[in-house]
Design a protein around this motif. Structure first.
Motif, PDB file in Angstrom:
ATOM      1  N   GLU A   7     -14.145  -6.676   1.703  1.00 35.48           N
ATOM      2  CA  GLU A   7     -14.752  -7.995   1.574  1.00 35.48           C
ATOM      3  C   GLU A   7     -13.877  -9.114   2.105  1.00 35.48           C
ATOM      4  OE1 GLU A   7     -16.820  -8.962  -1.841  1.00 35.48           O
ATOM      5  OE2 GLU A   7     -17.814  -7.031  -1.963  1.00 35.48           O
ATOM      6  N   GLY A   8     -12.582  -9.042   1.920  1.00 37.61           N
ATOM      7  CA  GLY A   8     -11.710 -10.112   2.367  1.00 37.61           C
ATOM      8  C   GLY A   8     -11.014  -9.763   3.666  1.00 37.61           C
ATOM      9  N   LYS A   9     -10.113 -10.650   4.054  1.00 32.99           N
ATOM     10  CA  LYS A   9      -9.346 -10.395   5.273  1.00 32.99           C
ATOM     11  C   LYS A   9      -8.167  -9.460   5.016  1.00 32.99           C
ATOM     12  CE  LYS A   9     -10.615 -14.494   7.755  1.00 32.99           C
ATOM     13  NZ  LYS A   9     -10.203 -15.390   8.797  1.00 32.99           N
ATOM     14  N   GLU A  10      -7.742  -9.377   3.767  1.00 30.40           N
ATOM     15  CA  GLU A  10      -6.631  -8.500   3.391  1.00 30.40           C
ATOM     16  C   GLU A  10      -7.157  -7.125   3.011  1.00 30.40           C
ATOM     17  OE1 GLU A  10      -3.335  -9.283   3.427  1.00 30.40           O
ATOM     18  OE2 GLU A  10      -3.900 -11.208   4.295  1.00 30.40           O
ATOM     19  N   LEU A  11      -6.368  -6.107   3.298  1.00 31.30           N
ATOM     20  CA  LEU A  11      -6.724  -4.742   2.905  1.00 31.30           C
ATOM     21  C   LEU A  11      -6.598  -4.626   1.386  1.00 31.30           C
ATOM     22  CD1 LEU A  11      -7.407  -1.934   4.083  1.00 31.30           C
ATOM     23  CD2 LEU A  11      -4.981  -1.438   3.989  1.00 31.30           C
ATOM     24  N   PRO A  12      -7.648  -4.189   0.689  1.00 32.32           N
ATOM     25  CA  PRO A  12      -7.567  -4.049  -0.776  1.00 32.32           C
ATOM     26  C   PRO A  12      -6.444  -3.078  -1.173  1.00 32.32           C
ATOM     27  CG  PRO A  12      -9.839  -3.890  -0.043  1.00 32.32           C
ATOM     28  CD  PRO A  12      -8.988  -3.866   1.187  1.00 32.32           C
ATOM     29  N   LEU A  13      -5.785  -3.357  -2.274  1.00 30.44           N
ATOM     30  CA  LEU A  13      -4.675  -2.523  -2.740  1.00 30.44           C
ATOM     31  C   LEU A  13      -5.108  -1.109  -3.073  1.00 30.44           C
ATOM     32  CD1 LEU A  13      -2.782  -5.048  -5.033  1.00 30.44           C
ATOM     33  CD2 LEU A  13      -2.142  -4.271  -2.749  1.00 30.44           C
ATOM     34  N   THR A  14      -6.369  -0.909  -3.388  1.00 28.93           N
ATOM     35  CA  THR A  14      -6.853   0.420  -3.779  1.00 28.93           C
ATOM     36  C   THR A  14      -7.222   1.285  -2.582  1.00 28.93           C
ATOM     37  OG1 THR A  14      -9.082  -0.491  -4.032  1.00 28.93           O
ATOM     38  CG2 THR A  14      -7.695  -0.347  -6.020  1.00 28.93           C
ATOM     39  N   TRP A  15      -7.204   0.730  -1.387  1.00 32.60           N
ATOM     40  CA  TRP A  15      -7.519   1.495  -0.182  1.00 32.60           C
ATOM     41  C   TRP A  15      -6.287   2.242   0.299  1.00 32.60           C
ATOM     42  CZ3 TRP A  15     -11.641  -0.273   3.729  1.00 32.60           C
ATOM     43  CH2 TRP A  15     -12.786  -0.684   3.056  1.00 32.60           C
ATOM     44  N   VAL A  16      -6.501   3.336   1.026  1.00 33.73           N
ATOM     45  CA  VAL A  16      -5.420   4.209   1.495  1.00 33.73           C
ATOM     46  C   VAL A  16      -5.329   4.117   3.019  1.00 33.73           C
ATOM     47  CG1 VAL A  16      -4.677   6.623   1.662  1.00 33.73           C
ATOM     48  CG2 VAL A  16      -5.734   5.788  -0.432  1.00 33.73           C
ATOM     49  N   THR A  17      -4.100   4.063   3.531  1.00 35.12           N
ATOM     50  CA  THR A  17      -3.905   4.105   4.981  1.00 35.12           C
ATOM     51  C   THR A  17      -3.357   5.465   5.370  1.00 35.12           C
ATOM     52  OG1 THR A  17      -1.690   3.191   4.803  1.00 35.12           O
ATOM     53  CG2 THR A  17      -3.476   1.639   5.183  1.00 35.12           C
ATOM     54  N   SER A  18      -3.699   5.904   6.565  1.00 36.60           N
ATOM     55  CA  SER A  18      -3.271   7.202   7.062  1.00 36.60           C
ATOM     56  C   SER A  18      -3.065   7.098   8.566  1.00 36.60           C
ATOM     57  CB  SER A  18      -4.349   8.247   6.746  1.00 36.60           C
ATOM     58  OG  SER A  18      -4.033   9.488   7.322  1.00 36.60           O
ATOM     59  N   VAL A  19      -2.126   7.870   9.092  1.00 41.30           N
ATOM     60  CA  VAL A  19      -1.925   7.938  10.531  1.00 41.30           C
ATOM     61  C   VAL A  19      -2.277   9.353  10.968  1.00 41.30           C
ATOM     62  CG1 VAL A  19      -0.277   7.742  12.421  1.00 41.30           C
ATOM     63  CG2 VAL A  19      -0.119   6.190  10.476  1.00 41.30           C
ATOM     64  N   GLU A  20      -3.306   9.458  11.800  1.00 42.94           N
ATOM     65  CA  GLU A  20      -3.762  10.756  12.292  1.00 42.94           C
ATOM     66  C   GLU A  20      -3.819  10.715  13.809  1.00 42.94           C
ATOM     67  OE1 GLU A  20      -7.389  11.914  10.366  1.00 42.94           O
ATOM     68  OE2 GLU A  20      -6.671  11.215   8.422  1.00 42.94           O
ATOM     69  N   ASP A  21      -3.133  11.628  14.461  1.00 44.07           N
ATOM     70  CA  ASP A  21      -3.071  11.677  15.919  1.00 44.07           C
ATOM     71  C   ASP A  21      -2.643  10.342  16.513  1.00 44.07           C
ATOM     72  OD1 ASP A  21      -3.816  14.370  16.110  1.00 44.07           O
ATOM     73  OD2 ASP A  21      -5.940  13.863  16.036  1.00 44.07           O
ATOM     74  N   GLY A  22      -1.725   9.665  15.835  1.00 41.56           N
ATOM     75  CA  GLY A  22      -1.206   8.397  16.329  1.00 41.56           C
ATOM     76  C   GLY A  22      -2.095   7.192  16.079  1.00 41.56           C
ATOM     77  N   HIS A  23      -3.206   7.343  15.363  1.00 46.67           N
ATOM     78  CA  HIS A  23      -4.112   6.247  15.058  1.00 46.67           C
ATOM     79  C   HIS A  23      -4.038   5.914  13.573  1.00 46.67           C
ATOM     80  CE1 HIS A  23      -5.781   8.060  18.705  1.00 46.67           C
ATOM     81  NE2 HIS A  23      -6.179   6.828  19.003  1.00 46.67           N
ATOM     82  N   LYS A  24      -3.943   4.621  13.255  1.00 43.23           N
ATOM     83  CA  LYS A  24      -3.928   4.186  11.860  1.00 43.23           C
ATOM     84  C   LYS A  24      -5.372   4.112  11.359  1.00 43.23           C
ATOM     85  CE  LYS A  24      -2.652   0.435   8.831  1.00 43.23           C
ATOM     86  NZ  LYS A  24      -2.142  -0.930   8.732  1.00 43.23           N
ATOM     87  N   LEU A  25      -5.660   4.822  10.288  1.00 36.12           N
ATOM     88  CA  LEU A  25      -6.986   4.829   9.677  1.00 36.12           C
ATOM     89  C   LEU A  25      -6.881   4.324   8.248  1.00 36.12           C
ATOM     90  CD1 LEU A  25      -8.109   8.387  10.837  1.00 36.12           C
ATOM     91  CD2 LEU A  25      -8.656   6.202  11.922  1.00 36.12           C
ATOM     92  N   VAL A  26      -7.946   3.726   7.746  1.00 37.73           N
ATOM     93  CA  VAL A  26      -7.986   3.290   6.347  1.00 37.73           C
ATOM     94  C   VAL A  26      -9.195   3.921   5.675  1.00 37.73           C
ATOM     95  CG1 VAL A  26      -6.754   1.126   6.690  1.00 37.73           C
ATOM     96  CG2 VAL A  26      -9.216   1.159   6.935  1.00 37.73           C
ATOM     97  N   TYR A  27      -9.038   4.215   4.392  1.00 39.91           N
ATOM     98  CA  TYR A  27     -10.104   4.831   3.602  1.00 39.91           C
ATOM     99  C   TYR A  27     -10.323   4.001   2.344  1.00 39.91           C
ATOM    100  CZ  TYR A  27      -9.148   8.691   6.709  1.00 39.91           C
ATOM    101  OH  TYR A  27      -8.965   9.451   7.836  1.00 39.91           O
ATOM    102  N   CYS A  28     -11.578   3.768   1.998  1.00 44.62           N
ATOM    103  CA  CYS A  28     -11.894   2.989   0.799  1.00 44.62           C
ATOM    104  C   CYS A  28     -11.477   3.769  -0.448  1.00 44.62           C
ATOM    105  CB  CYS A  28     -13.389   2.655   0.755  1.00 44.62           C
ATOM    106  SG  CYS A  28     -14.472   4.075   0.506  1.00 44.62           S
TER     107      CYS A  28
END
Length: 55
Positions: free
Chosen positions: A14-35
């Motif tokens: 919803e906001g411009k900031e990534l929610p604290l409860t979301w997870v970031t991952s790097v797969e094949d050199g790409h940064k992905l985020v998961y709700c």
């Protein structure tokens, strides 16, 4: 940063900031985020570092 989109289900943050409860991952050199819902449902796969293709 613009609103983030979950790489698995496509939900947008919803906001411009990534929610604290979301997870970031790097797969094949790409940064992905998961709700928080997708991260919870796939926690074991995330912990053993399986790429999301195998979830």
């Amino acid at each position: 940063m613009a609103s983030a989109t979950c790489a698995l289900c496509g939900v947008r943050s919803e906001g411009k900031e990534l929610p604290l409860t979301w997870v970031t991952s790097v797969e094949d050199g790409h940064k992905l985020v998961y709700c928080d819902r997708c991260a919870r449902e796939n926690l074991r796969s995330i912990e053993v570092k399986l790429d999301s293709v195998y979830w």
